[in-house]
Enzyme design. Structure first.
Site, PDB file in Angstrom:
ATOM      1  N   SER A 159       0.832  -1.192   0.000  1.00  0.00           N
ATOM      2  CA  SER A 159       0.000   0.000   0.000  1.00  0.00           C
ATOM      3  C   SER A 159       0.879   1.259   0.000  1.00  0.00           C
ATOM      4  CB  SER A 159      -0.955  -0.053   1.200  1.00  0.00           C
ATOM      5  OG  SER A 159      -1.904   0.980   1.156  1.00  0.00           O
TER       6      SER A 159
ATOM      7  N   HIS B   7      -2.271  -1.279  -4.242  1.00  0.00           N
ATOM      8  CA  HIS B   7      -3.725  -1.286  -4.402  1.00  0.00           C
ATOM      9  C   HIS B   7      -4.237   0.148  -4.322  1.00  0.00           C
ATOM     10  CE1 HIS B   7      -4.502  -1.874   0.242  1.00  0.00           C
ATOM     11  NE2 HIS B   7      -3.896  -0.741  -0.024  1.00  0.00           N
TER      12      HIS B   7
END
Length: 207
Positions: A111, A136
């Site tokens: 992330s 993501h």
């Protein structure tokens, strides 16, 4: 009850920071291990990316710039990600300071951790061979009245678009591919991350 004390001790021991003692002609001096590594211009970003983490990393980057604006800084990352705003504070400071900031993933950069890994100076982004990288889109948990949810949704969409464009800039991928590849959790090996442009080198030994 007899087994509780050892478990408590183990939990406390995990939070202990080792102390390094250096001896010179002027006597002994002790440092916690992170302060000693800071002298070598190594900054650790470990655990969740939050405001506290960001404040510590930003302060260390600014301090090292003031110490020597021409010498590289190394940012070692082992993080599952976290707050976008906290991560962007680190990102902007990495771009702001004069020294190149080299990044290295050990363990996991997911992330916002992966975003910061990719944001290191070009040619100076590394991962260890068994590290994992995951990208993501930003996560949101909108609550409240319909108008509040709409405001939060617009902000999340803005952040997603902004992060996609920045990631495209740092990886060399086009924005459309970044958008597709970050639609869901996308895990990569070190070699995959190198091929994607998130890092430049897979390091097996220190040069």
């Amino acid at each position: 009850m007899a087994s509780q004390a050892p478990r408590d001790f183990e939990a406390q021991a995990l939070g202990l920071v080792p102390i390094v003692v250096e001896t010179s002609g002027r006597g002994e001096r002790s440092y916690d291990i992170y302060s000693r590594l800071l002298k070598e211009r190594i900054v650790f970003m470990v655990g969740e990316v939050n405001d506290q983490t960001a404040n510590l990393v930003v302060a260390q980057l600014l301090f090292l710039e003031s110490e020597n604006p021409d010498k590289d800084i190394s940012l070692y990352i082992n993080s599952p990600g976290g707050s976008v705003s906290a991560g962007m504070a680190i990102y902007d400071t990495m771009q702001f300071v004069k020294p190149d900031v080299s990044t290295l993933c050990m363990g996991l950069a997911a992330s916002m951790g992966a975003f910061l890994l990719a944001s290191g100076a070009k040619g100076k982004r590394y991962a260890l061979p068994n590290a994992r990288v995951m990208i993501h889109q930003p996560l949101g948990g909108a609550r409240g009245q319909a108008s509040d949810i709409e405001i939060q949704a617009r902000e999340i969409l803005y952040l997603r678009d902004r992060l996609n464009h920045l990631l495209a800039h740092h990886t060399g991928q086009d924005v459309e591919r970044i958008a597709r590849d970050t639609d869901r959790d996308n895990f990569m090996s070190s070699e995959d991350a190198k091929a994607y442009g998130l890092i430049d080198h897979v390091s097996t030994k220190r040069p």
